[in-house]
Design a protein around this motif. Sequence first.
Motif, PDB file in Angstrom:
ATOM      1  N   THR A 132      46.599  51.734  55.366  1.00  0.00           N
ATOM      2  CA  THR A 132      46.301  50.479  55.155  1.00  0.00           C
ATOM      3  C   THR A 132      46.233  49.921  56.829  1.00  0.00           C
ATOM      4  OG1 THR A 132      46.713  50.250  52.887  1.00  0.00           O
ATOM      5  CG2 THR A 132      46.325  48.199  54.042  1.00  0.00           C
ATOM      6  N   ALA A 181      46.107  46.583  59.213  1.00  0.00           N
ATOM      7  CA  ALA A 181      46.105  44.904  59.159  1.00  0.00           C
ATOM      8  C   ALA A 181      46.293  44.707  60.608  1.00  0.00           C
ATOM      9  CB  ALA A 181      47.310  44.388  58.407  1.00  0.00           C
ATOM     10  N   VAL A 234      42.344  45.252  55.858  1.00  0.00           N
ATOM     11  CA  VAL A 234      42.937  44.198  55.384  1.00  0.00           C
ATOM     12  C   VAL A 234      41.932  43.013  55.774  1.00  0.00           C
ATOM     13  CG1 VAL A 234      44.668  42.408  55.577  1.00  0.00           C
ATOM     14  CG2 VAL A 234      45.279  44.747  55.106  1.00  0.00           C
ATOM     15  N   GLY A 250      47.542  39.921  54.936  1.00  0.00           N
ATOM     16  CA  GLY A 250      48.004  41.402  54.495  1.00  0.00           C
ATOM     17  C   GLY A 250      48.822  41.303  53.341  1.00  0.00           C
ATOM     18  N   ARG A 251      50.025  40.542  53.320  1.00  0.00           N
ATOM     19  CA  ARG A 251      50.832  40.324  52.136  1.00  0.00           C
ATOM     20  C   ARG A 251      49.936  39.920  50.630  1.00  0.00           C
ATOM     21  NH1 ARG A 251      54.085  36.281  49.655  1.00  0.00           N
ATOM     22  NH2 ARG A 251      53.241  34.928  51.257  1.00  0.00           N
ATOM     23  N   ASN A 275      46.069  44.889  49.569  1.00  0.00           N
ATOM     24  CA  ASN A 275      47.388  45.103  49.117  1.00  0.00           C
ATOM     25  C   ASN A 275      47.724  45.438  47.881  1.00  0.00           C
ATOM     26  OD1 ASN A 275      49.960  45.512  50.671  1.00  0.00           O
ATOM     27  ND2 ASN A 275      50.739  43.443  50.119  1.00  0.00           N
ATOM     28  N   ALA A 333      51.286  52.235  56.682  1.00  0.00           N
ATOM     29  CA  ALA A 333      50.818  50.833  56.886  1.00  0.00           C
ATOM     30  C   ALA A 333      50.373  50.650  58.515  1.00  0.00           C
ATOM     31  CB  ALA A 333      51.735  49.964  56.499  1.00  0.00           C
ATOM     32  N   ILE A 374      52.143  44.513  54.401  1.00  0.00           N
ATOM     33  CA  ILE A 374      51.424  45.736  53.582  1.00  0.00           C
ATOM     34  C   ILE A 374      52.310  46.972  53.733  1.00  0.00           C
ATOM     35  CG2 ILE A 374      49.027  44.910  54.461  1.00  0.00           C
ATOM     36  CD1 ILE A 374      49.389  46.938  56.751  1.00  0.00           C
TER      37      ILE A 374
END
Length: 421
Positions: free
Chosen positions: A46, A48, A140, A144-145, A150, A157, A184
Amino acid sequence: MTHTSLASWLSYIESQHPAEIELGLDRGNKVLSRLNLSRPKHQIITVAGTNGKGSTCAMLTQYLYEQGYSVGTYTSPHFLAFNERIALNNNPCNDAILCRAFEAIEAARDGIELTYFEFSTLAALWIFDHSDLDYWVLEVGLGGRLDSVNMVDADVAVLTSISLDHVDWLGDNLEVIAREKAGIARKDKLLVSGVVNPPDSIATTAFEVGAILRQKNVDFSFSLDQDVWSWRGNDMSFANLPIPSLPLQNAATVIAVLVYMGMSPNKEDLARLFSTAKLLGRFQKVSSSPDIYIDVAHNPEAALELASRVKGLPKQPIAICGMLKDKDIGSVMAYLADAFSEWYCCDLGGIRGAKADELVNSILKVAPNLPANNLHTYTSVESALPSALSTAKQEQRPIIVFGSFVTVSDYLALSQVKSDL
């Protein structure tokens, strides 16, 4: 509900939530749990960051695919067709599989309101699950969060860069924004940060989560030597690598991801990657006579990268520029006002589109001595293009079309129409 075409599905999912953006994982997680999806054979990566997500995803995808792995890649936004967002082994998904995915999401959501991006993300995950892939590479969308990407736990990450952008959603300082993007990371999983001058909150978040942090200029580094570059870290080094067409900072981060996730890349494979990797809309030459480049640069960090690229051109270029009004237009122009011999500023449509006059005013604030007859305003990219082309041909100057994904998409749509005639 059954729809007979991708266009019909896209129109439908656009209407299913009153807000274009609504961060949060609760809605998506409820639907995701009902889909009962599995994970790839190997890892989920992932990515970001403020800038560099797309090029990082592109290079990672290309490397993994060239090593013989099957890869699903999810990115956003798209330029000309939604299909660009969800790719299998570097090929955009066809309409049929996208429609099947939307049907599955529609059946599973059972009345739960989803945003366009949540619907799209779930569709990508469904397609990847049903394609029996080795790796998933997920970009992303925002932050992110709380971004819907996510919803799934990353095995690796990646943070590409941190700068002020989307402050209404992510916060008005770098520490807060970095914490959101580092959201993430997962316990006992790798977090590779390519951020230059990283905010302390990246390391703090990694410690709180229990992630395994590897940072640029701490655990790995790179150096440029004229027309080649070198990378070192984790007791490995690669010298005399070719300069990529994509940003060098991101190429260095890609090597770190590969090394620390245990891929053991060799120099020959990396050299081939950096010699061939390209991404639509990142200082990409799309036409000749005159030379035309497209670049989605729309924030200060990307503008600084574009300014450095422009310096390498044999003649000072002409700008066709359109921007969204919620971007930091003043800072972008501060980096680029003197980079162009002439400006063709365009209105962008929609409630977020800035007017050409706003761009001109921002340019004059940072470059008050720029001749007024070098600044032109137009109601669209389409109306600006003929005049810019005429000037470029007369003066034998290149054109850079930039400022937003919307600006580049408008240009690409125009050039596609012309090529089809």
